[in-house]
Write a protein that holds these residues in place. Structure first.
Motif, short mmCIF file in Angstrom:
data_model
loop_
_atom_site.label_atom_id
_atom_site.label_comp_id
_atom_site.label_asym_id
_atom_site.label_seq_id
_atom_site.Cartn_x
_atom_site.Cartn_y
_atom_site.Cartn_z
N ILE A 11 16.08 77.94 5.44
CA ILE A 11 16.81 76.89 4.73
C ILE A 11 15.86 76.07 3.85
O ILE A 11 16.18 75.76 2.70
CB ILE A 11 17.59 76.01 5.73
N ASP A 12 14.69 75.75 4.38
CA ASP A 12 13.70 75.01 3.59
C ASP A 12 13.31 75.80 2.33
O ASP A 12 13.17 75.21 1.25
CB ASP A 12 12.45 74.70 4.42
N ALA A 13 13.14 77.12 2.47
CA ALA A 13 12.77 77.94 1.32
C ALA A 13 13.88 77.93 0.26
O ALA A 13 13.60 77.79 -0.93
CB ALA A 13 12.49 79.38 1.77
N VAL A 14 15.12 78.03 0.70
CA VAL A 14 16.24 78.01 -0.26
C VAL A 14 16.31 76.65 -0.96
O VAL A 14 16.54 76.58 -2.18
CB VAL A 14 17.57 78.34 0.44
N LEU A 15 16.12 75.59 -0.22
CA LEU A 15 16.15 74.26 -0.84
C LEU A 15 15.02 74.10 -1.85
O LEU A 15 15.21 73.52 -2.93
CB LEU A 15 16.08 73.18 0.24
N GLU A 16 13.84 74.62 -1.52
CA GLU A 16 12.71 74.52 -2.43
C GLU A 16 12.96 75.35 -3.70
O GLU A 16 12.68 74.90 -4.82
CB GLU A 16 11.43 74.98 -1.73
N ILE A 17 13.50 76.55 -3.54
CA ILE A 17 13.82 77.38 -4.71
C ILE A 17 14.93 76.73 -5.54
O ILE A 17 14.88 76.74 -6.77
CB ILE A 17 14.21 78.80 -4.28
N SER A 18 15.89 76.11 -4.87
CA SER A 18 16.94 75.40 -5.60
C SER A 18 16.36 74.28 -6.44
O SER A 18 16.80 74.04 -7.57
CB SER A 18 17.98 74.84 -4.63
N GLN A 19 15.36 73.57 -5.90
CA GLN A 19 14.71 72.49 -6.65
C GLN A 19 13.97 73.05 -7.86
O GLN A 19 14.02 72.48 -8.95
CB GLN A 19 13.74 71.71 -5.75
N ILE A 20 13.29 74.18 -7.68
CA ILE A 20 12.58 74.81 -8.79
C ILE A 20 13.58 75.17 -9.89
O ILE A 20 13.36 74.87 -11.07
CB ILE A 20 11.82 76.07 -8.31
N LEU A 21 14.68 75.80 -9.52
CA LEU A 21 15.68 76.21 -10.52
C LEU A 21 16.31 75.00 -11.19
O LEU A 21 16.59 75.03 -12.40
CB LEU A 21 16.75 77.09 -9.85
N SER A 22 16.52 73.94 -10.43
CA SER A 22 17.07 72.72 -11.01
C SER A 22 16.10 72.12 -12.03
O SER A 22 16.52 71.68 -13.12
CB SER A 22 17.37 71.71 -9.90
N ASP A 23 14.83 72.09 -11.69
CA ASP A 23 13.81 71.59 -12.62
C ASP A 23 13.83 72.41 -13.91
O ASP A 23 13.83 71.86 -15.02
CB ASP A 23 12.40 71.64 -12.01
N LEU A 24 13.84 73.73 -13.77
CA LEU A 24 13.85 74.61 -14.93
C LEU A 24 15.10 74.39 -15.79
O LEU A 24 15.01 74.34 -17.02
CB LEU A 24 13.77 76.08 -14.49
N ASP A 25 16.24 74.25 -15.12
CA ASP A 25 17.50 74.04 -15.83
C ASP A 25 17.48 72.75 -16.66
O ASP A 25 18.08 72.68 -17.73
CB ASP A 25 18.65 74.02 -14.83
N ARG A 26 16.76 71.74 -16.14
CA ARG A 26 16.67 70.46 -16.86
C ARG A 26 15.54 70.46 -17.89
O ARG A 26 15.31 69.47 -18.57
CB ARG A 26 16.46 69.32 -15.87
N GLY A 27 14.81 71.60 -17.99
CA GLY A 27 13.78 71.72 -19.00
C GLY A 27 12.39 71.36 -18.54
O GLY A 27 11.46 71.25 -19.35
N TYR A 28 12.19 71.16 -17.24
CA TYR A 28 10.88 70.78 -16.70
C TYR A 28 10.21 71.96 -16.02
O TYR A 28 10.87 72.82 -15.44
CB TYR A 28 11.01 69.68 -15.64
#
Length: 156
Positions: A11-28
Protein backbone atom coordinates in the motif's frame (compact mmCIF):
# COMPACT_ATOMS: atom_id res chain seq x y z
CA UNK A 1 -12.57 -14.74 -6.15
CA UNK A 2 -9.74 -14.71 -3.64
CA UNK A 3 -6.26 -13.30 -3.73
CA UNK A 4 -3.41 -12.48 -1.38
CA UNK A 5 -3.98 -9.50 0.88
CA UNK A 6 -1.89 -6.39 0.19
CA UNK A 7 0.74 -5.70 2.84
CA UNK A 8 1.45 -2.31 4.37
CA UNK A 9 4.56 -2.13 2.16
CA UNK A 10 2.40 -2.80 -0.93
CA UNK A 11 0.00 0.00 0.00
CA UNK A 12 2.85 2.40 0.82
CA UNK A 13 4.41 1.69 -2.60
CA UNK A 14 1.13 2.40 -4.41
CA UNK A 15 0.66 5.63 -2.49
CA UNK A 16 4.21 6.72 -3.31
CA UNK A 17 3.75 5.92 -7.01
CA UNK A 18 0.43 7.77 -6.96
CA UNK A 19 2.24 10.82 -5.57
CA UNK A 20 4.87 10.59 -8.31
CA UNK A 21 2.18 10.41 -11.00
CA UNK A 22 0.29 13.28 -9.41
CA UNK A 23 3.44 15.42 -9.41
CA UNK A 24 4.06 14.61 -13.07
CA UNK A 25 0.45 15.35 -13.99
CA UNK A 26 0.77 18.80 -12.39
CA UNK A 27 3.98 19.43 -14.34
CA UNK A 28 6.50 18.88 -11.53
CA UNK A 29 9.43 16.54 -11.27
CA UNK A 30 8.70 14.12 -8.41
CA UNK A 31 10.17 15.22 -5.09
CA UNK A 32 13.57 13.88 -4.24
CA UNK A 33 14.96 12.92 -0.84
CA UNK A 34 18.18 14.84 -1.59
CA UNK A 35 16.77 17.93 -3.30
CA UNK A 36 13.73 19.85 -2.09
CA UNK A 37 13.70 22.52 -4.79
CA UNK A 38 10.81 22.57 -7.26
CA UNK A 39 11.69 21.54 -10.78
CA UNK A 40 9.36 21.51 -13.74
CA UNK A 41 8.96 18.23 -15.60
CA UNK A 42 9.62 18.16 -19.33
CA UNK A 43 8.41 14.93 -20.89
CA UNK A 44 10.63 15.60 -23.92
CA UNK A 45 13.74 15.66 -21.69
CA UNK A 46 15.19 12.14 -21.90
CA UNK A 47 17.33 12.65 -18.79
CA UNK A 48 14.34 13.69 -16.66
CA UNK A 49 12.27 10.80 -17.99
CA UNK A 50 15.06 8.39 -17.08
CA UNK A 51 15.22 9.82 -13.54
CA UNK A 52 11.43 9.44 -13.15
CA UNK A 53 11.44 5.88 -14.51
CA UNK A 54 14.23 4.85 -12.13
CA UNK A 55 12.32 6.41 -9.23
CA UNK A 56 9.14 4.52 -10.15
CA UNK A 57 11.02 1.24 -10.52
CA UNK A 58 12.76 1.79 -7.16
CA UNK A 59 9.39 2.34 -5.47
CA UNK A 60 7.97 -0.79 -7.15
CA UNK A 61 10.69 -2.83 -5.45
CA UNK A 62 9.32 -1.77 -2.04
CA UNK A 63 6.00 -3.56 -2.51
CA UNK A 64 3.68 -5.34 -4.90
CA UNK A 65 1.77 -2.62 -6.74
CA UNK A 66 -0.28 -5.13 -8.74
CA UNK A 67 -1.56 -6.79 -5.56
CA UNK A 68 -3.08 -3.48 -4.39
CA UNK A 69 -4.69 -2.65 -7.74
CA UNK A 70 -5.99 -6.16 -8.37
CA UNK A 71 -7.06 -6.50 -4.74
CA UNK A 72 -9.27 -3.46 -5.11
CA UNK A 73 -10.72 -4.92 -8.30
CA UNK A 74 -11.57 -8.08 -6.34
CA UNK A 75 -13.18 -6.08 -3.52
CA UNK A 76 -15.23 -4.06 -6.02
CA UNK A 77 -16.33 -7.11 -8.06
CA UNK A 78 -20.11 -7.30 -7.53
CA UNK A 79 -19.99 -11.12 -7.59
CA UNK A 80 -18.14 -11.03 -4.27
CA UNK A 81 -20.96 -9.06 -2.61
CA UNK A 82 -18.59 -7.21 -0.28
CA UNK A 83 -19.51 -3.64 -1.19
CA UNK A 84 -22.84 -2.03 -2.07
CA UNK A 85 -22.85 -1.90 -5.90
CA UNK A 86 -25.35 0.99 -5.87
CA UNK A 87 -23.39 3.27 -3.53
CA UNK A 88 -21.07 6.01 -4.77
CA UNK A 89 -18.91 5.57 -1.68
CA UNK A 90 -17.36 2.47 -0.14
CA UNK A 91 -20.26 0.94 1.80
CA UNK A 92 -20.80 -2.59 3.08
CA UNK A 93 -23.02 -4.76 0.86
CA UNK A 94 -26.69 -4.78 1.94
CA UNK A 95 -26.54 -8.58 2.40
CA UNK A 96 -23.75 -8.16 4.96
CA UNK A 97 -25.68 -5.40 6.74
CA UNK A 98 -28.75 -7.67 6.89
CA UNK A 99 -26.65 -10.59 8.19
CA UNK A 100 -25.17 -8.39 10.91
CA UNK A 101 -28.65 -7.26 11.96
CA UNK A 102 -29.81 -10.86 12.01
CA UNK A 103 -26.80 -11.76 14.15
CA UNK A 104 -27.66 -8.94 16.58
CA UNK A 105 -31.15 -10.37 16.98
CA UNK A 106 -29.80 -13.88 17.44
CA UNK A 107 -27.24 -12.76 20.01
CA UNK A 108 -30.03 -10.92 21.89
CA UNK A 109 -32.00 -14.18 22.05
CA UNK A 110 -28.90 -16.15 22.96
CA UNK A 111 -28.10 -13.85 25.90
CA UNK A 112 -31.59 -14.33 27.26
CA UNK A 113 -31.42 -18.12 27.06
CA UNK A 114 -34.05 -19.61 24.83
CA UNK A 115 -35.67 -23.03 24.94
CA UNK A 116 -36.45 -24.40 21.50
CA UNK A 117 -39.10 -26.96 20.76
CA UNK A 118 -38.38 -28.32 17.30
CA UNK A 119 -40.69 -31.31 17.54
CA UNK A 120 -42.78 -30.05 14.62
CA UNK A 121 -41.44 -30.68 11.11
CA UNK A 122 -42.44 -27.21 9.96
CA UNK A 123 -42.14 -24.90 12.96
CA UNK A 124 -39.89 -24.08 15.84
CA UNK A 125 -41.30 -22.78 19.12
CA UNK A 126 -39.15 -20.50 21.22
CA UNK A 127 -39.65 -19.97 24.93
CA UNK A 128 -37.72 -17.11 26.48
CA UNK A 129 -36.17 -17.38 29.92
CA UNK A 130 -34.87 -14.02 31.08
CA UNK A 131 -32.84 -15.12 34.08
CA UNK A 132 -32.72 -18.90 33.93
CA UNK A 133 -32.65 -21.46 31.20
CA UNK A 134 -30.38 -23.16 28.70
CA UNK A 135 -27.01 -21.78 27.60
CA UNK A 136 -26.27 -20.08 24.31
CA UNK A 137 -24.35 -23.17 23.18
CA UNK A 138 -27.48 -25.24 23.82
CA UNK A 139 -29.43 -22.82 21.66
CA UNK A 140 -26.83 -23.14 18.88
CA UNK A 141 -27.14 -26.93 18.99
CA UNK A 142 -30.94 -26.75 18.95
CA UNK A 143 -31.00 -24.44 15.93
CA UNK A 144 -28.42 -26.60 14.12
CA UNK A 145 -30.54 -29.70 14.80
CA UNK A 146 -33.68 -27.93 13.57
CA UNK A 147 -31.95 -26.81 10.37
CA UNK A 148 -30.56 -30.29 9.80
CA UNK A 149 -34.06 -31.75 10.18
CA UNK A 150 -35.22 -29.22 7.56
CA UNK A 151 -32.46 -30.38 5.20
CA UNK A 152 -30.44 -27.21 5.66
CA UNK A 153 -27.02 -26.64 7.16
CA UNK A 154 -26.15 -23.71 9.40
CA UNK A 155 -23.92 -21.25 7.51
CA UNK A 156 -21.62 -20.56 10.48
Amino acid sequence: MKMARASDADIDAVLEISQILSDLDRGYMPASDEDERIEWFDEDDAEQCQVVLKKILKVCQKGNVFRVAFGMAVVLDPRNELLDPDADTIEVHPKIVAAMKSDERYQWLRRRAVMIDGSSDTAMTLTLFYDEGPTGEFLDDQIDDFLKAQGKEAQC
